[in-house]
Scaffold this motif. Sequence first.
Motif, PDB file in Angstrom:
ATOM      1  N   SER B 130       0.840  -1.204   0.000  1.00 27.91           N
ATOM      2  CA  SER B 130       0.000   0.000   0.000  1.00 27.91           C
ATOM      3  C   SER B 130       0.875   1.254   0.000  1.00 27.91           C
ATOM      4  O   SER B 130       0.494   2.280  -0.565  1.00 27.91           O
ATOM      5  CB  SER B 130      -0.963  -0.016   1.178  1.00 27.91           C
ATOM      6  OG  SER B 130      -0.282   0.203   2.375  1.00 27.91           O
ATOM      7  N   ILE B 131       2.058   1.182   0.622  1.00 30.84           N
ATOM      8  CA  ILE B 131       2.967   2.327   0.601  1.00 30.84           C
ATOM      9  C   ILE B 131       3.586   2.483  -0.784  1.00 30.84           C
ATOM     10  O   ILE B 131       3.721   3.603  -1.297  1.00 30.84           O
ATOM     11  CB  ILE B 131       4.070   2.157   1.669  1.00 30.84           C
ATOM     12  CG1 ILE B 131       3.459   2.083   3.057  1.00 30.84           C
ATOM     13  CG2 ILE B 131       5.061   3.302   1.602  1.00 30.84           C
ATOM     14  CD1 ILE B 131       2.713   3.320   3.462  1.00 30.84           C
ATOM     15  N   TYR B 133       2.230   1.707  -3.508  1.00 34.38           N
ATOM     16  CA  TYR B 133       1.188   2.291  -4.359  1.00 34.38           C
ATOM     17  C   TYR B 133       1.170   3.807  -4.234  1.00 34.38           C
ATOM     18  O   TYR B 133       1.119   4.523  -5.232  1.00 34.38           O
ATOM     19  CB  TYR B 133      -0.190   1.718  -3.971  1.00 34.38           C
ATOM     20  CG  TYR B 133      -1.309   2.233  -4.845  1.00 34.38           C
ATOM     21  CD1 TYR B 133      -1.616   1.619  -6.048  1.00 34.38           C
ATOM     22  CD2 TYR B 133      -2.035   3.361  -4.473  1.00 34.38           C
ATOM     23  CE1 TYR B 133      -2.619   2.093  -6.859  1.00 34.38           C
ATOM     24  CE2 TYR B 133      -3.046   3.851  -5.276  1.00 34.38           C
ATOM     25  CZ  TYR B 133      -3.331   3.212  -6.471  1.00 34.38           C
ATOM     26  OH  TYR B 133      -4.322   3.709  -7.268  1.00 34.38           O
ATOM     27  N   ILE B 134       1.232   4.294  -2.991  1.00 38.18           N
ATOM     28  CA  ILE B 134       1.230   5.751  -2.787  1.00 38.18           C
ATOM     29  C   ILE B 134       2.504   6.365  -3.358  1.00 38.18           C
ATOM     30  O   ILE B 134       2.470   7.447  -3.952  1.00 38.18           O
ATOM     31  CB  ILE B 134       1.068   6.083  -1.298  1.00 38.18           C
ATOM     32  CG1 ILE B 134      -0.375   5.824  -0.884  1.00 38.18           C
ATOM     33  CG2 ILE B 134       1.406   7.541  -1.030  1.00 38.18           C
ATOM     34  CD1 ILE B 134      -0.699   6.309   0.471  1.00 38.18           C
ATOM     35  N   ALA B 135       3.638   5.676  -3.196  1.00 41.63           N
ATOM     36  CA  ALA B 135       4.896   6.198  -3.738  1.00 41.63           C
ATOM     37  C   ALA B 135       4.804   6.348  -5.250  1.00 41.63           C
ATOM     38  O   ALA B 135       5.370   7.270  -5.831  1.00 41.63           O
ATOM     39  CB  ALA B 135       6.052   5.272  -3.361  1.00 41.63           C
ATOM     40  N   ASN B 139      -1.332  10.720  -3.765  1.00 46.15           N
ATOM     41  CA  ASN B 139      -2.761  10.847  -3.501  1.00 46.15           C
ATOM     42  C   ASN B 139      -3.107  12.322  -3.518  1.00 46.15           C
ATOM     43  O   ASN B 139      -2.691  13.084  -2.644  1.00 46.15           O
ATOM     44  CB  ASN B 139      -3.100  10.223  -2.144  1.00 46.15           C
ATOM     45  CG  ASN B 139      -4.587  10.121  -1.940  1.00 46.15           C
ATOM     46  OD1 ASN B 139      -5.247  11.133  -1.773  1.00 46.15           O
ATOM     47  ND2 ASN B 139      -5.124   8.914  -1.986  1.00 46.15           N
ATOM     48  N   LYS B 141      -5.954  13.874  -3.080  1.00 47.99           N
ATOM     49  CA  LYS B 141      -6.843  14.338  -2.016  1.00 47.99           C
ATOM     50  C   LYS B 141      -6.067  14.637  -0.735  1.00 47.99           C
ATOM     51  O   LYS B 141      -6.357  15.577  -0.027  1.00 47.99           O
ATOM     52  CB  LYS B 141      -7.915  13.281  -1.719  1.00 47.99           C
ATOM     53  CG  LYS B 141      -8.928  13.085  -2.826  1.00 47.99           C
ATOM     54  CD  LYS B 141      -9.849  14.284  -2.980  1.00 47.99           C
ATOM     55  CE  LYS B 141     -10.879  14.071  -4.060  1.00 47.99           C
ATOM     56  NZ  LYS B 141     -12.060  13.343  -3.619  1.00 47.99           N
ATOM     57  N   ALA B 142      -5.084  13.785  -0.426  1.00 45.65           N
ATOM     58  CA  ALA B 142      -4.317  13.988   0.804  1.00 45.65           C
ATOM     59  C   ALA B 142      -3.069  14.817   0.556  1.00 45.65           C
ATOM     60  O   ALA B 142      -2.297  15.054   1.471  1.00 45.65           O
ATOM     61  CB  ALA B 142      -3.940  12.640   1.403  1.00 45.65           C
ATOM     62  N   TRP B 144      -0.444  13.920  -1.034  1.00 49.14           N
ATOM     63  CA  TRP B 144       0.775  13.128  -0.927  1.00 49.14           C
ATOM     64  C   TRP B 144       1.383  13.016  -2.319  1.00 49.14           C
ATOM     65  O   TRP B 144       0.750  12.508  -3.242  1.00 49.14           O
ATOM     66  CB  TRP B 144       0.485  11.752  -0.346  1.00 49.14           C
ATOM     67  CG  TRP B 144       0.082  11.799   1.096  1.00 49.14           C
ATOM     68  CD1 TRP B 144       0.405  12.762   2.002  1.00 49.14           C
ATOM     69  CD2 TRP B 144      -0.707  10.847   1.795  1.00 49.14           C
ATOM     70  NE1 TRP B 144      -0.129  12.476   3.218  1.00 49.14           N
ATOM     71  CE2 TRP B 144      -0.821  11.311   3.125  1.00 49.14           C
ATOM     72  CE3 TRP B 144      -1.319   9.647   1.443  1.00 49.14           C
ATOM     73  CZ2 TRP B 144      -1.535  10.601   4.093  1.00 49.14           C
ATOM     74  CZ3 TRP B 144      -2.019   8.958   2.402  1.00 49.14           C
ATOM     75  CH2 TRP B 144      -2.125   9.438   3.706  1.00 49.14           C
ATOM     76  N   ILE B 147       6.567  10.099  -4.751  1.00 47.43           N
ATOM     77  CA  ILE B 147       8.018  10.288  -4.665  1.00 47.43           C
ATOM     78  C   ILE B 147       8.773   9.558  -5.769  1.00 47.43           C
ATOM     79  O   ILE B 147       9.942   9.823  -5.997  1.00 47.43           O
ATOM     80  CB  ILE B 147       8.590   9.839  -3.305  1.00 47.43           C
ATOM     81  CG1 ILE B 147       8.183   8.402  -2.990  1.00 47.43           C
ATOM     82  CG2 ILE B 147       8.181  10.772  -2.189  1.00 47.43           C
ATOM     83  CD1 ILE B 147       8.953   7.810  -1.834  1.00 47.43           C
TER      84      ILE B 147
END
Lengths: 163, 163
Positions: B130-131, B133-135, B139, B141-142, B144, B147
């Motif tokens: 899940s991290i 995916y965010i990397a 996101n 909305k947040a 983020w 990177i």
Amino acid sequence: MKGGSIELGEVSKNTSRSKGVKRGLSIMDFILRIVAGVATLASAVAMATTDERLPFATAFIQFRAEYDDLPSFVFFVTGNSIVCGYLVLSLVLSIFHIVRSTAVKTRILLIVLDTVMMGVLTAAASAAASIVYIAHYGNTKANWFPICQQYNSFCERISGVFL
Amino acid sequence: MKGGSIELGEVSKNTSRSKGVKRGLSIMDFILRIVAGVATLASAVAMATTDERLPFATAFIQFRAEYDDLPSFVFFVTGNSIVCGYLVLSLVLSIFHIVRSTAVKTRILLIVLDTVMMGVLTAAASAAASIVYIAHYGNTKANWFPICQQYNSFCERISGVFL
């Protein structure tokens, strides 16, 4: 002959006793399934109904946080719903095991499916938890800002799911 | 008497056959444990040795990405290491099962421990995924930021762990 009948009596006593133990375990299995089903349902509902609007807005954006802004939370709700559905369905087999305590194949089937569902639930909870952690503490190295500083009630709700 | 001896012969043939099946399964179990052990070790090493420095720096900060910047990746390495250690230790019992195919209690013990380890590994992999995916996608909305747009080789490495 007398000795034989005494032995037979002992065997049948042992059998009925182990039958009782099996039935007791089956009933415990049934209760645990209901508890787990309610718990997964509660988690899914608590996460899915989380929604916060901030009391200020720009011309174009209303600041709003919902669970489906983050894919991991969607996975969490989906996973919990699937497992909850499975648990409800598995109650049928669980009742069958209380009635017929000698059933073996259906028990093995339930163990296998239970393990699969445990995997789904663990993955969903873990993915959501790691996102909740970032939402709380952010990450300075990656420049991810802790969104909990804005969305207080949203964060309390999504963290409460794990308590 | 003849019929009896034939029956006895059939029973012992069946027993030796089911013994052979059990031994085959035990050997498969042994091989799968080695494969899984190597895989978890490789995952842990690949993640733990990931390290990227960007070719530019300010006066105070050198831009650098390492796996232990993100707690989920530390959990991933720890989880994989624990499971790898467990798999190596379980090889002893696995060999014991090849030699003595009638052992039951140690098999049940292994099944229980295997399930626990599956939980640990699923949780670790899911949290890290899940991290990752965010990397990759960030996101919006947040707020983020993905990177991966800076740390290309770091991201390829941490994503490669899941391929």
